[in-house]
Design an enzyme around this catalytic site. Structure first.
Site, PDB file in Angstrom:
ATOM      1  N   LYS A  13       0.828  -1.202   0.000  1.00 16.35           N
ATOM      2  CA  LYS A  13       0.000   0.000   0.000  1.00 16.35           C
ATOM      3  C   LYS A  13       0.868   1.260   0.000  1.00 16.35           C
ATOM      4  CE  LYS A  13      -4.286  -1.126  -0.261  1.00 16.35           C
ATOM      5  NZ  LYS A  13      -5.168  -0.598  -1.286  1.00 16.35           N
TER       6      LYS A  13
ATOM      7  N   GLY B  23       2.876   4.690   0.677  1.00 11.12           N
ATOM      8  CA  GLY B  23       3.620   5.321   1.757  1.00 11.12           C
ATOM      9  C   GLY B  23       4.441   4.388   2.623  1.00 11.12           C
ATOM     10  N   VAL B  24       4.625   3.139   2.193  1.00 10.79           N
ATOM     11  CA  VAL B  24       5.371   2.180   3.022  1.00 10.79           C
ATOM     12  C   VAL B  24       6.838   2.061   2.592  1.00 10.79           C
ATOM     13  CG1 VAL B  24       3.327   0.834   3.605  1.00 10.79           C
ATOM     14  CG2 VAL B  24       4.667   0.201   1.602  1.00 10.79           C
TER      15      VAL B  24
ATOM     16  N   THR C 280       8.793   2.262  -3.467  1.00 16.44           N
ATOM     17  CA  THR C 280       9.729   2.695  -4.498  1.00 16.44           C
ATOM     18  C   THR C 280      11.157   2.576  -3.994  1.00 16.44           C
ATOM     19  OG1 THR C 280       8.063   4.177  -5.396  1.00 16.44           O
ATOM     20  CG2 THR C 280      10.344   4.631  -5.999  1.00 16.44           C
ATOM     21  N   THR C 281      11.369   2.977  -2.752  1.00 16.71           N
ATOM     22  CA  THR C 281      12.721   2.843  -2.177  1.00 16.71           C
ATOM     23  C   THR C 281      13.148   1.382  -2.179  1.00 16.71           C
ATOM     24  OG1 THR C 281      12.214   4.712  -0.732  1.00 16.71           O
ATOM     25  CG2 THR C 281      14.151   3.407  -0.174  1.00 16.71           C
TER      26      THR C 281
ATOM     27  N   ASP D  33       3.270   2.759 -11.712  1.00  9.70           N
ATOM     28  CA  ASP D  33       2.429   3.626 -10.898  1.00  9.70           C
ATOM     29  C   ASP D  33       2.204   4.935 -11.663  1.00  9.70           C
ATOM     30  OD1 ASP D  33       1.201   5.137  -8.967  1.00  9.70           O
ATOM     31  OD2 ASP D  33       2.715   4.769  -7.426  1.00  9.70           O
TER      32      ASP D  33
ATOM     33  N   GLU E  71       2.676  -1.608  11.338  1.00  8.44           N
ATOM     34  CA  GLU E  71       1.447  -1.060  11.945  1.00  8.44           C
ATOM     35  C   GLU E  71       0.286  -1.934  11.520  1.00  8.44           C
ATOM     36  OE1 GLU E  71       0.906   3.064  11.039  1.00  8.44           O
ATOM     37  OE2 GLU E  71       2.837   3.622  11.922  1.00  8.44           O
TER      38      GLU E  71
END
Lengths: 196, 349
Positions: free
Chosen positions: B26, B28-29, B32-33, B57, B240
């Site tokens: 999902k 923001g995790v 891409t990095t 994306d 989380e």
């Protein structure tokens, strides 16, 4: 011979009518014979799913995430199994209904139809001759075909001088069965309306 | 015999068989990095091979990650001889082709032919997976064009997938299409050529033929994607609840597609108890929460490669920083000895 044919035809009609009245219970019969194993399995799976769901509800997803997720996996698996068993059950039920319909057709409907055609003109009892008009006497002794063939006979042979030789008019099997069916239908109609 | 699964991606990084690697999760995790890190490590570990990192994306990030501009055409990363990047928006490409097909109503080769003057596009809303299948095939064609253009084949392609949607939902398509084609076959068998004449014109609306072709293509792709030696999916998440829940759903979905998934990267971990530079109450509280979920992850995914990556002091941008960060995919991060790296990652100008 006449007695046995007569008895057989009444039995067939009454049995078919009984099947019709018991149609509401057909599914129960089919379930009992064909679907018992699948129904039992489905019940077991549903009960197990309910228990797992109850257990999952009692667990905090955030505090015991692993346990909650493992229960979730089991529930998903059970859902898949339940869907499969349900579709198998539906197929079994359809197959059972089909078999019952075919049996009914082979054992009752076809024999009755054959009997009507083969022994339709067999006289089963007699009535006094002067009770009915001439045209009706023909129908009663020879069946509904007499009404259809009457005009053709008139065209071919012209008006026939009737000489009354008989003091009785016979009633053929076909007409008797028709009359019996009509009486049963009317009685059923009256009883249903009275009950409602 | 030690049956513990390694807490790193060394086996994937040094793999000589893998041709397709998907990186997903999902938003923001750190997807891409992670995908850039995997691509860099593989390129460094196998200098004789060519690697392509492709972002599907629509909100492209590869250019931002490397600090240089990439486009629809594959281009080598500055400083790497065997790593190229490409950013493609498959749904936009598909829409363009569809609009063209509708406007011209011509049979062009390949995908245009498939689109049949926009007719097949009408179906895309109703059959789950067709959109993704057509998009994906457009991507595959694009890669092939790149290979023909540059004259070199890519040995491994790493996909940085979109956070939304079901990138690989089309893997279920053959089954769906089989059922649909059976139904079509029944109807066509009854009405025969009347259907074609009803459609009218020289261009036969041979939807069934095209769907068969699509089904065949997807089955070929599926064969490769369900081979664990050729294809794998790396899930990226943070420690989380919601992220883990989404990861679990993603993994179950991939398993239903018979896709190999055995690696999870858990990003943004604080390792607060080992941090001598900074150890506030908030970080301690968050680290406690992260550890709680980390233990759960270890219990749930005991046969997965669960790689724990630290939250760094700055954004990880630029090849230099990505190299420093990505080394922990190959050799797991030790919060006691590797701690200083977190503060060494400089901001790219």
């Amino acid at each position: 011979m006449i007695a046995s044919t007569f008895t057989l035809s009444i039995v067939l009609i009454l049995t078919l009518r009984l099947f019709q009245w018991l149609a509401a219970y057909q599914e129960a019969v089919v379930d009992f014979i064909w679907c018992r194993s699948h129904a039992t399995k489905l019940q077991t799976l549903t009960v197990k799913r309910k228990e797992l769901h109850r257990e999952q509800q009692s667990v905090s997803a955030q505090d015991q995430y692993a346990r909650w997720t493992k229960l979730n996996r089991q529930i998903s698996q059970l859902d898949t199994e339940i869907t499969n068993v349900t579709s198998q059950l539906v197929k079994q039920r359809q197959s059972g209904i089909q078999v019952l319909s075919r049996l009914r057709l082979l054992l009752f409907t076809i024999p009755l139809t054959v009997l009507k055609f083969w022994k339709g003109k067999l006289p089963v009892f007699s009535l006094p001759s002067d009770l009915f008009p001439h045209m009706l006497k023909g129908i009663m002794s020879q069946g509904w075909a007499a009404a259809a063939l009457g005009p053709i006979r008139y065209v071919l042979k012209g008006p026939v001088q009737v000489t009354e030789m008989h003091i009785e008019t016979t009633v053929c099997l076909a007409i008797w069965l028709w009359a019996l069916t009509r009486v049963i239908d009317t009685t059923e109609f009256v009883v249903r309306n009275l009950c409602n | 015999m030690d049956l513990t699964v390694e807490r790193n991606l060394h086996s994937l990084i040094t793999s000589t068989t893998h041709k397709w690697i998907f990186v997903g999760g999902k938003g923001g995790v750190g997807k891409t990095t992670s995908s850039c890190s995997i691509a860099i490590q593989m390129a460094l570990a196998q200098p004789n091979k060519q690697f392509l990192l492709i972002s599907t994306d629509p909100a492209h990030n590869l250019s931002d990650a490397f600090g240089e501009k990439f486009g629809k055409d594959a281009r080598k990363v500055t400083g790497m001889d065997n790593l190229s990047c490409m950013e493609i928006d498959p749904s936009a490409a598909l829409k363009d082709m569809n609009d063209m097909a509708v406007a011209q109503n011509n049979q062009s080769e390949g995908l245009g032919d498939l689109l049949q003057g926009g007719a097949l596009a009408d179906l895309t809303g109703s059959i789950p997976g067709i959109d993704e299948a057509l998009s994906f095939m457009e991507v595959m064609k694009h890669i092939k064009r790149q290979e023909e253009g540059e004259g070199e084949r890519f040995d491994t392609v790493i996909f940085d997938t979109a956070p939304t949607g079901h990138t690989l939902r089309f893997l279920q398509l053959p089954q769906t299409l089989s059922q649909l084609l059976d139904k079509f076959g029944e109807i066509a068998g009854k009405f025969g050529p009347m259907l074609n004449s009803l459609a009218g014109g020289a261009q036969n609306m041979d939807i069934m033929g095209k769907m068969n072709e699509l089904k065949g293509n997807v089955e070929k792709i599926k064969q490769q994607f369900t081979d664990p030696d050729l294809t794998t999916f790396v899930c990226v998440c943070i420690s989380e609840f919601l992220s883990l829940y989404e990861t679990e759903r993603l993994i179950q979905e991939l398993i239903s597609y018979d896709m190999d998934v055995n690696s999870i990267i858990v990003n943004q971990l604080l390792f607060a108890e080992y941090d001598n530079e900074h150890n506030c109450r908030r970080c301690q509280a968050r680290w406690k929460m992260q550890k709680k979920y980390l233990d759960q992850i270890d219990e749930l995914y005991e046969d997965f490669h669960v790689v724990k990556m630290p939250l760094c002091a700055g954004e990880i941008r630029g090849l230099k920083n990505l190299k420093k960060f990505s080394q922990f995919l190959d050799k797991e991060y030790n919060p006691e000895s590797d701690n200083k790296v977190i503060y060494e990652l400089e901001e790219q100008n």
